[in-house]
Design an enzyme around this catalytic site. Structure first.
Site, PDB file in Angstrom:
ATOM      1  N   CYS A 154      34.074  41.219  27.315  1.00 35.83           N
ATOM      2  CA  CYS A 154      33.118  41.083  26.191  1.00 35.83           C
ATOM      3  C   CYS A 154      32.170  39.960  26.707  1.00 35.83           C
ATOM      4  O   CYS A 154      31.011  40.088  27.295  1.00 35.83           O
ATOM      5  CB  CYS A 154      33.223  41.492  24.857  1.00 35.83           C
ATOM      6  SG  CYS A 154      34.114  42.763  24.147  1.00 35.83           S
ATOM      7  N   GLU A 202      33.909  36.825  27.641  1.00 37.01           N
ATOM      8  CA  GLU A 202      34.869  35.571  27.903  1.00 37.01           C
ATOM      9  C   GLU A 202      34.601  35.185  29.256  1.00 37.01           C
ATOM     10  O   GLU A 202      34.429  35.754  30.275  1.00 37.01           O
ATOM     11  CB  GLU A 202      36.226  36.276  27.817  1.00 37.01           C
ATOM     12  CG  GLU A 202      36.508  36.855  26.547  1.00 37.01           C
ATOM     13  CD  GLU A 202      36.139  38.467  26.391  1.00 37.01           C
ATOM     14  OE1 GLU A 202      36.803  39.082  25.783  1.00 37.01           O
ATOM     15  OE2 GLU A 202      35.144  38.688  26.886  1.00 37.01           O
TER      16      GLU A 202
END
Length: 786
Positions: free
Chosen positions: A430, A432
């Site tokens: 997402c 990271e």
């Protein structure tokens, strides 16, 4: 899109996800015969080779890029070594309303008879739950945190350009050289390194075999094909599969197929969180594209067609099925292949190219669930790249998301990565942050920060069950000042984080002992040179993330208590807690006061924003630099996926006026409806956090379509993105849809099957979400102006 791509796209979109038990059966048969007879890395590699030799392969009509995870498109494998599904699990998967999978009843019978008995007591999920201390169990069941390693392999991985210069045969040479250098006299780890390198060598043979089988099938199909055009395509497919992944690719077609075989290899070997990502795909493919144009072997249209075929291949690989808490924290078919576009090259120059624009066109035309993309925006990124991205996301799909490339680089350098390596890094999953092709960055689950404030107010009691689940941090009568209350909150943070990290380290050690990933280790830098596995410190860099949820909810709650209890004395702390326990019933006047007369996060109000910074600092100090089995590798992350919905259902009423069971704020976004002064105020609030100290933050914004209409709207959102990133923001993403459309989709889902919305760090089909998630998206404040 051309006719070929349209046919492939429609077939992928209309095919429902199914469960294939083929991998589970092959693996169980192999383990029954070989477990305990060879070193673990060799066992894992030999099992992978057995799968590549025996799994059914598929080449469909029209395809140019070949290979599937299962025996056919949308067929999802099982991984019994991680979580062995029971018949009951399969029955749930086939009948549940959202994210269901078709499972043949005969396969349920076979799994129950052959697979389940062997893996009962052996799979990683059982190893976790059978060994957990009571403190962990109490917090976990109360919804205080989740555990990623419960059902899927730990890891977020993206690649750099290594696989485009090194084929599997080149890797085998590097492995042989590494084995030749082992010192069995002075290095106590030499034997374990040799075993790992043997496994890597076998895994390289496995992917070559897998590709050769596709080449043979393509040649067989060509011999039977009457259409001369398709015959030529099949022979070209065979030639490509004979070349890659054994050797480095020479052409654009070979480069795409090379990545796809590597991707399939890693997700066949293990079922990692999240799926492999190619990293900066536009940068990797640009040299092949330019070479093809120069020598006349490639056109722009052909490149776009090949990329579109790859896009559809990724969409054919839904996420393996999740059940229980893991399904609630991440309920989606999306396997989170997040492709980075733009950014910077290793030398610091702009990384965007014509491939960047081609991919954005593909996103807009195909409108599929996956793969999804993000734009890495540097100060050197041309404004036209941002404008092109905005013309895609304003159409309502929620992608691409936007990231501050310059901050992503700083985030990596803060934890010891070189400038050049950091430039090649980016994000996966997402939001990271990680160093592409050189790092194992493992996510360990979500932390429900508002729940920790609840424990501070109840002395460790779960407000929903009345059970003592956490430590006692003080009676309400002891909290004479706001600082007293906050100190109790910090005690709860420390207890939860300590409990979680202790178990996470145990689970990480179990992966080292039982779940080597020798093929993944081949394509991540330094694993071969070190002779160490991806899970055992092999990569150049290693990070462990804990994802903290509910910043907006906990900030607003603390702000309400500080203002109305400790400063204005309007209510006592026991009165507020009584109201929370009653879920505000009989306390509506108090609730409205808290909701309407409290400074909330997301409005550029220092009163609230300073509390957010205080919470952020407390979490950072508790998590950052904590030790894993590899040293001080833990870091803070501000991601929620859909876990803010699950956590909201496990959270009592909160002092900001929120009712029990309602969603808490997502990521580091403001609470639902709390951002009342427009998007500029929102980004100014977020920018007050020192986001360079994180491994990623997430900011959702929803706009009415009219705001982004025309070129004026494109310029407005471009300026908003640039402004936020200059202020130090990590990430921002957009839902561009009105409530009328979403309500109509709820009433007539059959008319909106293709409606994509931004959920968290990814987009999903609105009609595939359950009602709770749909209402959460609708509840997000719709900005009407910049």
């Amino acid at each position: 899109m051309n006719e070929r791509v349209k046919r492939l796209r429609d077939a992928s979109f209309n095919t429902h996800a199914t469960i294939s038990i083929e991998r589970g059966l092959l693996e169980t048969e192999f383990y029954r015969e070989h477990e305990g007879k060879m070193p673990m890395p060799v066992l894992r590699a030999a099992n992978f080779k057995n799968l590549c030799e025996k799994k059914e392969i598929y080449i469909g009509p029209d395809e140019l890029i070949v290979g599937e995870r299962g025996p056919k498109p949308k067929a999802v494998s099982t991984f019994p070594e991680l979580t062995c599904h029971t018949r009951h699990d399969f029955e749930i998967l086939t009948t549940r309303e959202q994210q269901n999978y078709t499972v043949d009843p005969k396969d349920m019978d076979a799994y129950e008879k052959f697979v389940e008995p062997y893996w009962r007591g052996r799979c990683m999920r059982v190893r976790l739950f059978e060994r957990m201390p009571e403190a962990w169990n109490l917090l976990y069941k109360a919804g205080t945190f989740t555990e990623f390693g419960e059902q899927r392999a730990l890891g977020h991985t993206s690649l750099d350009g290594y696989i485009y210069q090194h084929g599997a045969l080149d890797m085998k040479k590097e492995i042989a050289e590494a084995r030749a250098k082992l010192d069995f006299i002075n290095d106590p780890e030499a034997t374990s390194k040799d075993e790992e390198l043997q496994g890597m060598d076998i895994s390289c043979d496995a992917v070559i075999i897998f590709a050769e089988r596709h080449a043979a099938l393509a040649e067989k199909m060509a011999a039977e094909e009457r259409d001369e055009t398709r015959k030529a395509e099949l022979l070209q497919i065979a030639e490509v599969c004979r070349r890659v992944p054994a050797h480095a690719p020479r052409s654009f077609w070979e480069a795409i197929q090379m990545y796809w075989f590597v991707h399939l290899g890693t997700i066949t070997e293990l079922n990692g969180w999240d799926a492999m990502s190619p990293g900066h795909l536009d940068q990797h493919l640009a040299p092949f594209y330019e070479k093809g144009l120069a020598d006349g072997t490639l056109t722009r249209d052909k490149a776009k067609e090949l990329l579109s075929c790859f896009w559809i291949k990724v969409n054919n690989t839904p996420a393996p099925p999740k059940v229980g808490v893991t399904a609630k924290e991440s309920g989606t078919y999306n396997d989170f292949t997040n492709i980075n576009l733009g950014g910077l090259k290793r030398d610091g120059s702009d990384g965007s190219s014509e491939i960047t624009y081609i991919i954005l066109e593909i996103l807009d035309e195909l409108r599929l669930l996956q793969p999804q993309c993000n734009i890495q925006v540097s100060e050197r990124t041309p404004d036209n790249v941002i404008r092109a991205a905005a013309r895609v996301f304003r159409n309502g799909m929620g992608y691409p998301s936007m990231f501050n490339c310059d901050l992503v680089i700083q985030e990596q350098m803060r934890v010891g990565k070189t400038l050049e390596d950091a430039r090649e890094g980016g994000v996966s999953g997402c939001v990271e942050t990680g160093c592409s092709g050189k790092e194992a960055y493992l996510l360990h689950g979500y932390l429900n920060v508002p729940k920790l404030l609840e424990y501070a107010l109840t002395n460790g009691v779960d407000m929903l069950t009345g059970e003592q689940v956490s430590i006692k941090s003080g009676e309400l009568s002891e909290f004479k000042t706001f600082d007293d209350l906050y100190a109790a909150f910090e005690k709860q943070i420390r207890h939860a984080v300590d409990t979680k990290i202790g178990v996470d380290n145990y689970l990480r050690s179990q992966y080292v002992q039982h779940m080597a990933a020798p093929y993944l280790s081949c394509v991540v830098r330094d694993c071969i040179e070190k002779g160490k596995d991806y899970y055992n410190g092999g990569p150049r860099y290693n990070s462990d993330y804990i994802q903290c949820c509910g910043f907006g909810t906990v900030t607003d709650s603390l702000s309400a208590l500080k203002k109305h209890v400790y400063e204005e004395g309007r209510y006592t702390l026991p009165q507020v807690v009584d109201a929370l326990k009653a879920n505000w019933e009989g306390y509506e006047e108090m609730r409205l006061t808290m909701w309407n007369k409290t400074p909330f996060f997301g409005n550029d109000d220092d009163y609230a924003d300073n509390i957010t910074r205080k919470v952020f600092d407390s979490l950072f100090e508790t998590i950052d630099g904590r030790n894993s089995i590899l040293g001080p590798t833990y870091h803070l992350n501000g991601l929620s996926t859909t876990c803010h919905n699950y956590f909201g259902q496990k959270l009592g009423a909160t002092p900001n006026g929120r009712f029990s069971g309602m969603p808490e704020s997502d990521g580091t976004s403001p609470s639902h409806g709390a951002d009342r002064h427009g998007p500029t105020a929102v980004v100014k609030s977020l920018a007050k956090l020192d986001q360079v100290k994180t491994g990623g933050t997430l900011l959702n914004q929803r706009f009415l379509p009219s705001v982004l209409a025309g070129e004026e709207g494109i310029e407005g959102v471009k300026n908003l993105i640039r402004s936020y990133f200059k202020l130090g923001g990590h990430h921002i993403q957009f839902n561009v849809v009105d409530e009328v459309t979403l309500r109509d989709a709820q009433a007539h889902p059959e008319d909106y099957r293709g409606l994509l919305v931004r959920v968290a760090g990814y987009s999903d089909y609105f009609v595939d979400l359950d009602n709770y998630q749909q209402e959460e998206i609708i509840a997000r404040n719709a900005q009407e102006t910049f």
